[in-house]
Motif scaffolding. Structure first.
Motif, short mmCIF file in Angstrom:
data_model
loop_
_atom_site.label_atom_id
_atom_site.label_comp_id
_atom_site.label_asym_id
_atom_site.label_seq_id
_atom_site.Cartn_x
_atom_site.Cartn_y
_atom_site.Cartn_z
N HIS A 87 53.01 -42.25 -34.37
CA HIS A 87 53.58 -43.38 -35.11
C HIS A 87 53.35 -44.68 -34.34
CE1 HIS A 87 56.11 -44.84 -38.32
NE2 HIS A 87 56.99 -45.36 -37.49
N ALA A 88 53.48 -45.78 -35.04
CA ALA A 88 53.40 -47.10 -34.42
C ALA A 88 54.56 -47.95 -34.93
CB ALA A 88 52.08 -47.79 -34.74
N ILE A 89 55.11 -48.77 -34.04
CA ILE A 89 56.16 -49.71 -34.42
C ILE A 89 55.70 -51.10 -34.02
CG2 ILE A 89 58.05 -48.03 -34.30
CD1 ILE A 89 58.77 -49.25 -31.52
N TRP A 90 56.43 -52.10 -34.48
CA TRP A 90 56.09 -53.50 -34.22
C TRP A 90 57.06 -54.06 -33.19
CZ3 TRP A 90 57.71 -57.93 -37.93
CH2 TRP A 90 57.09 -59.13 -37.57
N GLN A 91 56.49 -54.63 -32.12
CA GLN A 91 57.30 -55.42 -31.20
C GLN A 91 57.13 -56.86 -31.66
OE1 GLN A 91 56.31 -55.31 -27.01
NE2 GLN A 91 58.35 -56.03 -26.45
N MET A 92 58.19 -57.41 -32.23
CA MET A 92 58.14 -58.75 -32.82
C MET A 92 57.96 -59.80 -31.73
SD MET A 92 61.06 -58.22 -35.77
CE MET A 92 62.33 -57.69 -34.64
N PRO A 93 57.57 -61.02 -32.11
CA PRO A 93 57.38 -62.07 -31.12
C PRO A 93 58.60 -62.33 -30.23
CG PRO A 93 56.40 -62.74 -33.19
CD PRO A 93 57.14 -61.45 -33.44
N ASP A 94 59.81 -62.04 -30.75
CA ASP A 94 61.03 -62.23 -29.94
C ASP A 94 61.30 -61.06 -28.99
OD1 ASP A 94 62.00 -60.21 -31.58
OD2 ASP A 94 63.59 -61.43 -32.48
N GLY A 95 60.40 -60.04 -29.00
CA GLY A 95 60.53 -58.90 -28.09
C GLY A 95 61.29 -57.72 -28.66
N LYS A 96 61.96 -57.90 -29.81
CA LYS A 96 62.69 -56.78 -30.43
C LYS A 96 61.72 -55.85 -31.13
CE LYS A 96 66.87 -59.48 -31.14
NZ LYS A 96 67.72 -60.15 -32.13
N PHE A 97 62.14 -54.59 -31.28
CA PHE A 97 61.32 -53.57 -31.93
C PHE A 97 61.77 -53.37 -33.38
CE2 PHE A 97 61.22 -52.33 -27.41
CZ PHE A 97 59.84 -52.38 -27.20
N LEU A 98 60.80 -53.06 -34.25
CA LEU A 98 61.10 -52.81 -35.65
C LEU A 98 60.09 -51.81 -36.20
CD1 LEU A 98 62.83 -53.77 -38.18
CD2 LEU A 98 60.86 -55.21 -38.71
N ASP A 99 60.58 -50.89 -37.03
CA ASP A 99 59.67 -50.01 -37.77
C ASP A 99 59.52 -50.62 -39.16
OD1 ASP A 99 58.18 -48.08 -39.00
OD2 ASP A 99 59.61 -46.46 -38.74
N PRO A 100 58.36 -51.25 -39.45
CA PRO A 100 58.18 -51.95 -40.72
C PRO A 100 57.65 -51.08 -41.85
CG PRO A 100 56.27 -52.30 -39.36
CD PRO A 100 57.22 -51.44 -38.55
N THR A 101 57.33 -49.82 -41.56
CA THR A 101 56.71 -48.94 -42.54
C THR A 101 57.76 -48.38 -43.50
OG1 THR A 101 54.95 -48.39 -40.99
CG2 THR A 101 55.30 -46.86 -42.82
N PRO A 102 57.57 -48.55 -44.81
CA PRO A 102 58.54 -48.00 -45.77
C PRO A 102 58.66 -46.48 -45.62
CG PRO A 102 56.99 -49.49 -46.85
CD PRO A 102 56.48 -49.27 -45.46
N GLN A 103 59.87 -45.99 -45.61
CA GLN A 103 60.15 -44.55 -45.47
C GLN A 103 60.68 -44.01 -46.78
OE1 GLN A 103 59.87 -42.76 -42.53
NE2 GLN A 103 59.22 -44.49 -41.31
N ASN A 104 60.41 -42.75 -47.04
CA ASN A 104 60.96 -42.10 -48.22
C ASN A 104 61.63 -40.80 -47.79
OD1 ASN A 104 61.61 -41.38 -50.80
ND2 ASN A 104 59.55 -40.72 -51.36
N PRO A 105 62.95 -40.74 -47.82
CA PRO A 105 63.87 -41.77 -48.29
C PRO A 105 64.00 -42.89 -47.27
CG PRO A 105 65.12 -39.94 -47.40
CD PRO A 105 63.67 -39.54 -47.34
N PRO A 106 64.51 -44.05 -47.71
CA PRO A 106 64.71 -45.16 -46.76
C PRO A 106 65.64 -44.74 -45.62
CG PRO A 106 65.00 -45.89 -49.02
CD PRO A 106 64.91 -44.40 -49.07
N ARG A 107 65.34 -45.25 -44.43
CA ARG A 107 66.14 -44.92 -43.24
C ARG A 107 66.60 -46.22 -42.57
NH1 ARG A 107 64.73 -39.48 -42.53
NH2 ARG A 107 62.69 -38.96 -43.39
N GLU A 108 67.74 -46.15 -41.92
CA GLU A 108 68.24 -47.30 -41.18
C GLU A 108 67.55 -47.44 -39.83
OE1 GLU A 108 72.48 -47.35 -40.79
OE2 GLU A 108 72.77 -46.94 -42.93
N LYS A 109 67.18 -46.27 -39.25
CA LYS A 109 66.58 -46.28 -37.92
C LYS A 109 65.76 -45.01 -37.75
CE LYS A 109 70.66 -44.13 -35.88
NZ LYS A 109 71.74 -44.24 -34.94
N ILE A 110 64.88 -45.04 -36.75
CA ILE A 110 64.14 -43.85 -36.33
C ILE A 110 64.33 -43.68 -34.83
CG2 ILE A 110 62.38 -44.04 -38.14
CD1 ILE A 110 60.44 -44.97 -35.82
N LEU A 111 64.10 -42.48 -34.36
CA LEU A 111 64.06 -42.23 -32.92
C LEU A 111 62.60 -42.28 -32.52
CD1 LEU A 111 65.68 -41.59 -30.38
CD2 LEU A 111 65.42 -39.15 -30.91
N PHE A 112 62.28 -43.11 -31.52
CA PHE A 112 60.89 -43.37 -31.16
C PHE A 112 60.68 -43.10 -29.68
CE2 PHE A 112 57.42 -46.28 -29.92
CZ PHE A 112 56.45 -45.91 -30.82
#
Length: 195
Positions: A87-112
């Motif tokens: 998997h890949a996640i996005w480290q935003m310009p402010d340094g925070k991490f985000l999983d931008p990929t739509p999940q089915n079903p939608p999830r609040e968070k993932i363990l990475f």
């Protein structure tokens, strides 16, 4: 009281683990590297498509900045197995991490689990899912073997290593899914009858 309150995974659906402090998760992470898994919030971003994490994050880095972070999403089907998926996640310009990929079903968070060596190589079996099964039931090993076989078939079909018709491929996937579902039901019933 049942050991597993609800059997939500008969359809093969993995869920986000509730905690990092699970023995199976620790075992799985150690098979990959010495990093510690961490939770990452999920928020599908405009222009991102399901099952396209590498493309999605590349697009966001190019259009909004930040960095692409490679690794493994860790999923759990309690009482059966834990699984790490490339998997890949996005480290935003402010340094925070985000999983931008739509999940089915939608999830609040993932363990990475971060792994800079887990580059996307669709024809590389090293990037296929990794599993650790729960030893509570001897049938869990067979279940994991079925999942691995299914994933190998999908990988070989996608990369053209196997030349089969789409109809045959779809039939093989359906038969595998039925066998997995049947085995998961049996394991669940056995696990709950021991309590």
């Amino acid at each position: 009281m049942l050991r597993y309150h609800r059997f939500e995974h008969l359809d093969g659906m993995d869920s986000t683990p509730l905690t990092v402090e699970d023995e199976l998760i620790r075992q799985l992470a150690q098979t990959i590297n010495s990093s510690v898994p961490f939770f990452v919030p999920c928020a599908a971003q405009l222009g991102c498509r399901p099952s396209e994490c590498f493309k999605n994050v590349s697009y966001l880095v190019a259009s909004r900045g930040g960095n692409q972070v490679f690794g493994w999403a860790i999923w759990q089907t309690r009482g059966f197995y834990v699984r790490a998926e490339n998997h890949a996640i996005w480290q935003m310009p402010d340094g925070k991490f985000l999983d931008p990929t739509p999940q089915n079903p939608p999830r609040e968070k993932i363990l990475f689990l971060r792994d800079d060596d887990a580059l996307p190589k669709t024809d590389n079996l090293a990037n296929m899912s990794r599993y650790v099964y729960d030893p509570i039931n001897r049938r869990n090993k067979k279940l994991v073997e079925l999942f691995k076989s299914h994933e190998r078939l999908n990988n070989d079909y996608r990369t053209g290593k196997v030349k089969i018709s789409k109809d045959y491929f779809n039939r093989a996937n359906k038969e595998n899914d039925l066998e997995v579902n049947k085995l998961m039901r049996r394991i669940w019933e056995e696990n709950n009858s021991k309590i």
